[in-house]
Design a protein around this motif. Structure first.
Motif, PDB file in Angstrom:
ATOM      1  N   GLY A 217      76.090 -80.223  78.405  1.00 24.13           N
ATOM      2  CA  GLY A 217      77.290 -79.740  77.736  1.00 24.13           C
ATOM      3  C   GLY A 217      77.735 -78.407  78.320  1.00 24.13           C
ATOM      4  O   GLY A 217      77.192 -77.933  79.319  1.00 24.13           O
ATOM      5  N   PRO A 218      78.748 -77.790  77.721  1.00 20.33           N
ATOM      6  CA  PRO A 218      79.246 -76.513  78.242  1.00 20.33           C
ATOM      7  C   PRO A 218      78.137 -75.457  78.273  1.00 20.33           C
ATOM      8  O   PRO A 218      77.287 -75.401  77.384  1.00 20.33           O
ATOM      9  N   ARG A 219      78.165 -74.637  79.270  1.00 20.19           N
ATOM     10  CA  ARG A 219      77.181 -73.569  79.383  1.00 20.19           C
ATOM     11  C   ARG A 219      77.868 -72.328  79.925  1.00 20.19           C
ATOM     12  O   ARG A 219      78.889 -72.403  80.621  1.00 20.19           O
ATOM     13  N   PRO A 220      77.314 -71.152  79.660  1.00 20.55           N
ATOM     14  CA  PRO A 220      77.953 -69.923  80.137  1.00 20.55           C
ATOM     15  C   PRO A 220      77.729 -69.733  81.633  1.00 20.55           C
ATOM     16  O   PRO A 220      76.888 -70.389  82.246  1.00 20.55           O
ATOM     17  N   LYS A 221      78.485 -68.814  82.221  1.00 22.01           N
ATOM     18  CA  LYS A 221      78.207 -68.402  83.594  1.00 22.01           C
ATOM     19  C   LYS A 221      76.843 -67.719  83.631  1.00 22.01           C
ATOM     20  O   LYS A 221      76.423 -67.098  82.660  1.00 22.01           O
ATOM     21  N   GLN A 222      76.190 -67.835  84.773  1.00 26.26           N
ATOM     22  CA  GLN A 222      74.852 -67.263  84.865  1.00 26.26           C
ATOM     23  C   GLN A 222      74.851 -65.752  84.621  1.00 26.26           C
ATOM     24  O   GLN A 222      73.958 -65.219  83.958  1.00 26.26           O
ATOM     25  N   HIS A 223      75.873 -65.050  85.122  1.00 24.46           N
ATOM     26  CA  HIS A 223      75.884 -63.593  84.968  1.00 24.46           C
ATOM     27  C   HIS A 223      76.060 -63.171  83.510  1.00 24.46           C
ATOM     28  O   HIS A 223      75.712 -62.045  83.138  1.00 24.46           O
ATOM     29  N   ALA A 224      76.561 -64.096  82.663  1.00 20.42           N
ATOM     30  CA  ALA A 224      76.693 -63.763  81.242  1.00 20.42           C
ATOM     31  C   ALA A 224      75.340 -63.695  80.547  1.00 20.42           C
ATOM     32  O   ALA A 224      75.231 -63.129  79.454  1.00 20.42           O
ATOM     33  N   LEU A 225      74.305 -64.256  81.160  1.00 21.51           N
ATOM     34  CA  LEU A 225      72.965 -64.234  80.579  1.00 21.51           C
ATOM     35  C   LEU A 225      72.144 -63.041  81.042  1.00 21.51           C
ATOM     36  O   LEU A 225      71.045 -62.813  80.539  1.00 21.51           O
ATOM     37  N   TYR A 226      72.665 -62.288  81.996  1.00 19.61           N
ATOM     38  CA  TYR A 226      71.905 -61.205  82.624  1.00 19.61           C
ATOM     39  C   TYR A 226      72.599 -59.865  82.378  1.00 19.61           C
ATOM     40  O   TYR A 226      73.699 -59.631  82.892  1.00 19.61           O
ATOM     41  N   PRO A 227      72.008 -58.967  81.572  1.00 16.49           N
ATOM     42  CA  PRO A 227      72.625 -57.654  81.313  1.00 16.49           C
ATOM     43  C   PRO A 227      72.446 -56.717  82.511  1.00 16.49           C
ATOM     44  O   PRO A 227      71.521 -55.907  82.570  1.00 16.49           O
ATOM     45  N   ARG A 228      73.331 -56.840  83.462  1.00 13.67           N
ATOM     46  CA  ARG A 228      73.200 -56.136  84.743  1.00 13.67           C
ATOM     47  C   ARG A 228      73.091 -54.627  84.571  1.00 13.67           C
ATOM     48  O   ARG A 228      72.272 -53.958  85.211  1.00 13.67           O
ATOM     49  N   GLY A 229      73.913 -54.047  83.684  1.00 16.09           N
ATOM     50  CA  GLY A 229      73.903 -52.597  83.499  1.00 16.09           C
ATOM     51  C   GLY A 229      72.579 -52.073  82.971  1.00 16.09           C
ATOM     52  O   GLY A 229      72.092 -51.018  83.399  1.00 16.09           O
ATOM     53  N   VAL A 230      71.985 -52.822  82.041  1.00 15.89           N
ATOM     54  CA  VAL A 230      70.689 -52.406  81.475  1.00 15.89           C
ATOM     55  C   VAL A 230      69.624 -52.381  82.564  1.00 15.89           C
ATOM     56  O   VAL A 230      68.837 -51.428  82.681  1.00 15.89           O
ATOM     57  N   TRP A 231      69.608 -53.417  83.390  1.00 14.18           N
ATOM     58  CA  TRP A 231      68.583 -53.487  84.433  1.00 14.18           C
ATOM     59  C   TRP A 231      68.830 -52.491  85.556  1.00 14.18           C
ATOM     60  O   TRP A 231      67.870 -51.990  86.174  1.00 14.18           O
ATOM     61  N   LEU A 232      70.087 -52.168  85.843  1.00 16.11           N
ATOM     62  CA  LEU A 232      70.348 -51.115  86.835  1.00 16.11           C
ATOM     63  C   LEU A 232      69.876 -49.758  86.307  1.00 16.11           C
ATOM     64  O   LEU A 232      69.300 -48.950  87.064  1.00 16.11           O
ATOM     65  N   ALA A 233      70.098 -49.497  85.016  1.00 16.51           N
ATOM     66  CA  ALA A 233      69.594 -48.256  84.417  1.00 16.51           C
ATOM     67  C   ALA A 233      68.073 -48.228  84.455  1.00 16.51           C
ATOM     68  O   ALA A 233      67.455 -47.178  84.726  1.00 16.51           O
ATOM     69  N   GLU A 234      67.451 -49.388  84.197  1.00 12.38           N
ATOM     70  CA  GLU A 234      65.983 -49.477  84.285  1.00 12.38           C
ATOM     71  C   GLU A 234      65.498 -49.147  85.686  1.00 12.38           C
ATOM     72  O   GLU A 234      64.504 -48.418  85.869  1.00 12.38           O
ATOM     73  N   ALA A 235      66.171 -49.687  86.698  1.00  8.87           N
ATOM     74  CA  ALA A 235      65.757 -49.439  88.087  1.00  8.87           C
ATOM     75  C   ALA A 235      65.860 -47.960  88.430  1.00  8.87           C
ATOM     76  O   ALA A 235      64.976 -47.403  89.101  1.00  8.87           O
ATOM     77  N   ALA A 236      66.923 -47.304  87.975  1.00  8.64           N
ATOM     78  CA  ALA A 236      67.083 -45.876  88.254  1.00  8.64           C
ATOM     79  C   ALA A 236      66.001 -45.055  87.558  1.00  8.64           C
ATOM     80  O   ALA A 236      65.383 -44.161  88.164  1.00  8.64           O
ATOM     81  N   ALA A 237      65.754 -45.346  86.270  1.00  8.37           N
ATOM     82  CA  ALA A 237      64.725 -44.605  85.532  1.00  8.37           C
ATOM     83  C   ALA A 237      63.350 -44.851  86.140  1.00  8.37           C
ATOM     84  O   ALA A 237      62.521 -43.927  86.241  1.00  8.37           O
ATOM     85  N   PHE A 238      63.094 -46.076  86.576  1.00  5.20           N
ATOM     86  CA  PHE A 238      61.804 -46.386  87.186  1.00  5.20           C
ATOM     87  C   PHE A 238      61.614 -45.616  88.490  1.00  5.20           C
ATOM     88  O   PHE A 238      60.554 -45.022  88.729  1.00  5.20           O
ATOM     89  N   ALA A 239      62.622 -45.655  89.356  1.00  7.33           N
ATOM     90  CA  ALA A 239      62.504 -44.983  90.658  1.00  7.33           C
ATOM     91  C   ALA A 239      62.282 -43.489  90.484  1.00  7.33           C
ATOM     92  O   ALA A 239      61.425 -42.883  91.151  1.00  7.33           O
ATOM     93  N   LEU A 240      63.049 -42.873  89.582  1.00  6.51           N
ATOM     94  CA  LEU A 240      62.877 -41.437  89.337  1.00  6.51           C
ATOM     95  C   LEU A 240      61.489 -41.140  88.788  1.00  6.51           C
ATOM     96  O   LEU A 240      60.829 -40.173  89.211  1.00  6.51           O
ATOM     97  N   GLY A 241      61.036 -41.948  87.847  1.00  3.39           N
ATOM     98  CA  GLY A 241      59.738 -41.702  87.233  1.00  3.39           C
ATOM     99  C   GLY A 241      58.588 -41.872  88.200  1.00  3.39           C
ATOM    100  O   GLY A 241      57.674 -41.040  88.254  1.00  3.39           O
ATOM    101  N   ALA A 242      58.605 -42.960  88.976  1.00  2.53           N
ATOM    102  CA  ALA A 242      57.516 -43.190  89.928  1.00  2.53           C
ATOM    103  C   ALA A 242      57.477 -42.116  90.999  1.00  2.53           C
ATOM    104  O   ALA A 242      56.396 -41.647  91.396  1.00  2.53           O
ATOM    105  N   GLU A 243      58.639 -41.696  91.473  1.00  2.00           N
ATOM    106  CA  GLU A 243      58.683 -40.625  92.473  1.00  2.00           C
ATOM    107  C   GLU A 243      58.142 -39.317  91.902  1.00  2.00           C
ATOM    108  O   GLU A 243      57.369 -38.605  92.561  1.00  2.00           O
ATOM    109  N   ALA A 244      58.506 -39.012  90.669  1.00  2.00           N
ATOM    110  CA  ALA A 244      58.037 -37.769  90.046  1.00  2.00           C
ATOM    111  C   ALA A 244      56.528 -37.780  89.857  1.00  2.00           C
ATOM    112  O   ALA A 244      55.846 -36.774  90.114  1.00  2.00           O
ATOM    113  N   VAL A 245      55.974 -38.908  89.422  1.00  3.74           N
ATOM    114  CA  VAL A 245      54.521 -38.983  89.214  1.00  3.74           C
ATOM    115  C   VAL A 245      53.789 -38.848  90.552  1.00  3.74           C
ATOM    116  O   VAL A 245      52.775 -38.148  90.656  1.00  3.74           O
TER     117      VAL A 245
END
Length: 444
Positions: A361-389
């Motif tokens: 039956g009908p289904r959403p676009k794949q990108h509608a299932l993926y919160p891109r902004g949240v994961w980009l923010a996660e990647a930035a926070a992760f990179a900063l944190g790992a570099e700092a440690v």
């Protein structure tokens, strides 16, 4: 072993032949992601507790040992198993035996007990949890090994059989070495000190298991997710073979305290990974999709891998004092590279799983299932944190270590939020019960 131009993974029913492999069930992947993210949240919190010891390069204290093992035995096994069972059946064109894999999550949850058992020296807890995790890894390795063995010959595959097989071999070797090292205690074994056995165990696990698997799969997966041209075809898995040769040269050099072998092995590993980095750089330049967390984590991971290579070669040549450099080496290699690359793909693969298994039956676009902004923010926070440690371990700055650990806690919370958002968008329970087969086409 070559990869032609591809932008989708297509688990189709071959005409007149057995089925081409399809991904693992959405519910099982979701459960493994849950186990992995709980382990990652615990590891990030443990790093806050361990920050002063990391800054003081007291790697053997309970805090750093706890944080490192929560990453190594709570986050990575569940995350890598889930990701592998989503992509490798399709890449190797072989069906999973899905029912038995439901034993994996309860076994791999043992990693949450194994880490404190090791850190706080509780033998009964350690061995009971280690038995559960070992059983889970044995089940995962056996099923993945079966996929490699049954992968059809004479047909185009989009992952190297040899690369995946070598990664599985190193997973078993790393687990065996870990159990031998911790079972033997601090005394030297076969003329090699405990610290050197630990370093060999670490490199076999991260370079031989995780890095080799990332190279074998990511060579195709990274361009696919970026909707970039595929990597050039090849007759032999040169990167995987070179990485394996360099790793074992490095391991022998560590065992024998032979600097020239350590340098030679490290150089071969670096050259082998450089070819994979060129594939990532080309995918980043030619991508037709929006920038997403998997590619950001991959590119940041390359920077962490480069820093760990500089530190490792610096210690081997005597340019750096090993006391602090090796602690930073572990942070950049285990946390920044291995954990970062795996974490970056979890949210995307989870959303792809929902899309693949959406009921008719009908289904959403794949990108509608993926919160891109949240994961980009996660990647930035992760990179900063790992570099700092990592820098805090080099500079001896406790404040910087605490700030980095706090940033990693933010990254862990964002990862959990991103996965929860995706999971909340899955098809309804009644519709899911009517599901029997995945959709004919599965984006990847």
């Amino acid at each position: 072993m070559s990869a032609g131009p591809q932008t989708t993974i297509v688990p189709l029913q071959a005409r007149g032949a057995r089925a081409v492999g399809g991904p693992v069930q959405m519910e099982l992947l979701g459960t493994l992601v849950l186990v992995a993210l709980v382990g990652w949240l615990a590891a990030a919190c443990a790093l806050v507790y361990a920050a002063p010891d990391v800054a003081a390069a007291r790697a053997g204290e309970p805090g750093p040992v706890l944080a490192a093992h929560l990453v190594a035995v709570a986050l990575l096994p569940a995350a890598v198993a889930g990701a592998s069972f989503h992509v490798l059946p399709v890449m190797l064109r072989t069906e999973l035996r899905r029912r038995r894999l439901w034993m994996l999550p309860p076994l791999l949850v043992g990693g949450l007990a194994l880490a404190p058992g090791i850190a706080f020296d509780v033998p009964a807890l350690t061995w009971a949890a280690a038995a559960a995790v070992a059983a889970g890894l044995a089940l995962a390795v056996a099923e993945l090994g079966r996929l490699v063995a049954l992968a059809p010959h004479g047909r185009t595959l989009i992952a190297s059989r040899a690369g995946v097989a070598l990664a599985l071999f190193h997973a078993v070797a790393a687990l065996t070495l870990g159990m031998l090292v911790f079972g033997h205690g601090d005394a030297p074994a076969a003329g090699v000190s405990h610290d050197r056995w630990m370093l060999i165990h670490l490199n076999v696990a991260i370079l031989g298991w995780l890095t080799l698997l990332i190279v074998a799969v990511g060579r195709t997966l990274a361009p696919m997710l970026a909707r970039a041209p595929a990597a050039p075809s090849r007759l032999l898995p040169r990167e995987e073979l070179g990485l394996t040769a360099g790793l074992w040269t490095l391991a022998v050099g560590i065992a024998l305290s032979a600097r020239w072998l350590e340098v030679a092995g490290g150089a071969v590993v670096a050259l082998s990974v450089a070819s994979f980095v060129a594939v990532l750089a080309h995918a980043a330049r030619t991508r037709r999709a929006e920038l997403e967390a998997p590619l950001v984590h991959m590119l940041a991971g390359v920077a962490f891998l480069a820093q760990s290579a500089v530190l490792g070669l610096g210690v081997a040549t005597g340019a750096f004092a090993p006391h602090r450099a090796l602690v930073a080496y572990v942070v950049f290699l285990l946390l920044g590279w291995a954990a970062g690359v795996v974490l970056g793909h979890l949210g995307k693969l989870l959303s792809l799983s929902l899309w693949v298994w959406w009921p008719p039956g009908p289904r959403p676009k794949q990108h509608a299932l993926y919160p891109r902004g949240v994961w980009l923010a996660e990647a930035a926070a992760f990179a900063l944190g790992a570099e700092a440690v990592g820098l805090a371990a080099l500079l001896g700055t406790a404040t910087l270590a605490r700030a980095g650990a706090a940033s990693l806690c933010v990254a862990a919370a964002l990862a959990a939020a991103g996965a929860a958002i995706t999971w909340s968008r899955r098809p309804g329970w009644r519709a899911a019960r009517r599901r029997r087969q995945p959709r004919k086409r599965a984006a990847a």
